[in-house]
Design an enzyme around this catalytic site. Sequence first.
Site, PDB file in Angstrom:
ATOM      1  N   TYR A 266       0.380  -4.525  11.571  1.00 64.45           N
ATOM      2  CA  TYR A 266       0.203  -3.141  11.138  1.00 64.45           C
ATOM      3  C   TYR A 266       0.806  -2.159  12.135  1.00 64.45           C
ATOM      4  CZ  TYR A 266      -2.537  -3.944   6.933  1.00 64.45           C
ATOM      5  OH  TYR A 266      -2.922  -4.298   5.671  1.00 64.45           O
TER       6      TYR A 266
ATOM      7  N   HIS B 227       0.818  -1.211   0.000  1.00 64.62           N
ATOM      8  CA  HIS B 227       0.000   0.000   0.000  1.00 64.62           C
ATOM      9  C   HIS B 227       0.857   1.269   0.000  1.00 64.62           C
ATOM     10  CE1 HIS B 227      -3.809  -2.176   0.703  1.00 64.62           C
ATOM     11  NE2 HIS B 227      -3.063  -2.977   1.455  1.00 64.62           N
TER      12      HIS B 227
ATOM     13  N   ASN C  91     -10.027  -3.463   1.542  1.00 64.93           N
ATOM     14  CA  ASN C  91      -9.655  -3.418   0.125  1.00 64.93           C
ATOM     15  C   ASN C  91     -10.892  -3.225  -0.735  1.00 64.93           C
ATOM     16  OD1 ASN C  91      -6.887  -3.950   0.654  1.00 64.93           O
ATOM     17  ND2 ASN C  91      -7.275  -6.157   0.716  1.00 64.93           N
TER      18      ASN C  91
END
Length: 427
Positions: free
Chosen positions: A348, A65, A138
């Site tokens: 993350y 990303h 997504n």
Amino acid sequence: MDPYKYRPSSAYNAPFYTTNGGAPVSNNISSLTIGERGPVLLEDYHLIEKVANFTRERIPERVVHARGISAKGFFEVTHDISNLTCADFLRAPGVQTPVIVRFSTVVHERASPETMRDIRGFAVKFYTREGNFDLVGNNTPVFFIRDGIQFPDVVHALKPNPKTNIQEYWRILDYMSHLPESLLTWCWMFDDVGIPQDYRHMEGFGVHTYTLIAKSGKVLFVKFHWKPTCGIKNLTDEEAKVVGGANHSHATKDLHDAIASGNYPEWKLFIQTMDPADEDKFDFDPLDVTKIWPEDILPLQPVGRLVLNRTIDNFFNETEQLAFNPGLVVPGIYYSDDKLLQCRIFAYGDTQRHRLGPNYLQLPVNAPKCAHHNNHHEGFMNFMHRDEEINYYPSKFDPVRCAEKVPTPTNSYTGIRTKVRFLPCLL
């Protein structure tokens, strides 16, 4: 008050150039030298500061990303689901919550064309009164893998060949051939939606199964879906070559131009819900991220609308430093036993600490807009001013925060008291 705007001290408005220390700079185009030709002096503090800052302007690129753009707006509840969740920002129709959204491609590097055939990221940060909720998804409802231990491998396969730095489909096909569960995502990626026309004309999905917690304590599995009000539009491979050849940032420009002209992009939020007691009644695993929930069996329920009506003020501050983490949930919304989601909760936050530092949630774009407090102290780039003496728990000198007014609730899905670390509702 603008909930997005970081307002530095009024001192940051001098009408002339200064050093970072605030001293006036009388010459910003010439180095200090001995004589007209030099050599350059090491004592030229402004020169060293200016160049040193410049050579450190870039931060580590996101592993995935990396190519993205953000916009700001609000989420408004349009349908009452207060019987399904006690999440404060979903408490009643008409309630609005400020948001920032980041759209992205997944595989390719930070400066790559936005016309590449690739999955797109659709990440929404809700600045709620009970903390930030990051719905990180997504434009596909499914993913290639179902277990987080496979994530490094799938990314390596999708990324360029480490020997040639060329993305080659034989590597992707080789890897996916060993994972039959990846077929649905593979087909989605190579279907018409594989190259969205732009970010305004694509769907978004939370992808994972989360849980909703009601005031009664009842728990439901939930899937999140974003539907664009302007419809879904895509590019063919040939059209993508033309569009990308003319402007490799076409989707970024489209989003900026649409908002600037008042044509605000909008998505409707829908959810699918399932009683955990029915988990084994279907011919698919509801917690398997490689599977969809059939809408004819588990219909979409409308919740609200997302409107993007403001462009960002600074790309680096509000896109590059914008950090998402599926671990950021709020009371009334919790995780499920989705194995890939469980891994992302760690991964993350870990990558953001690597890219931005351990205090990345103090950055204005990432910080909660509600009152917050904890004993996380110090570390690189900690700029929060704190003057309290008690930075431990419990303490008789901090009776308000240490008061055990209500017991820790039991998660009625897991039955484990320690798994829910906050009250599911404001009591």
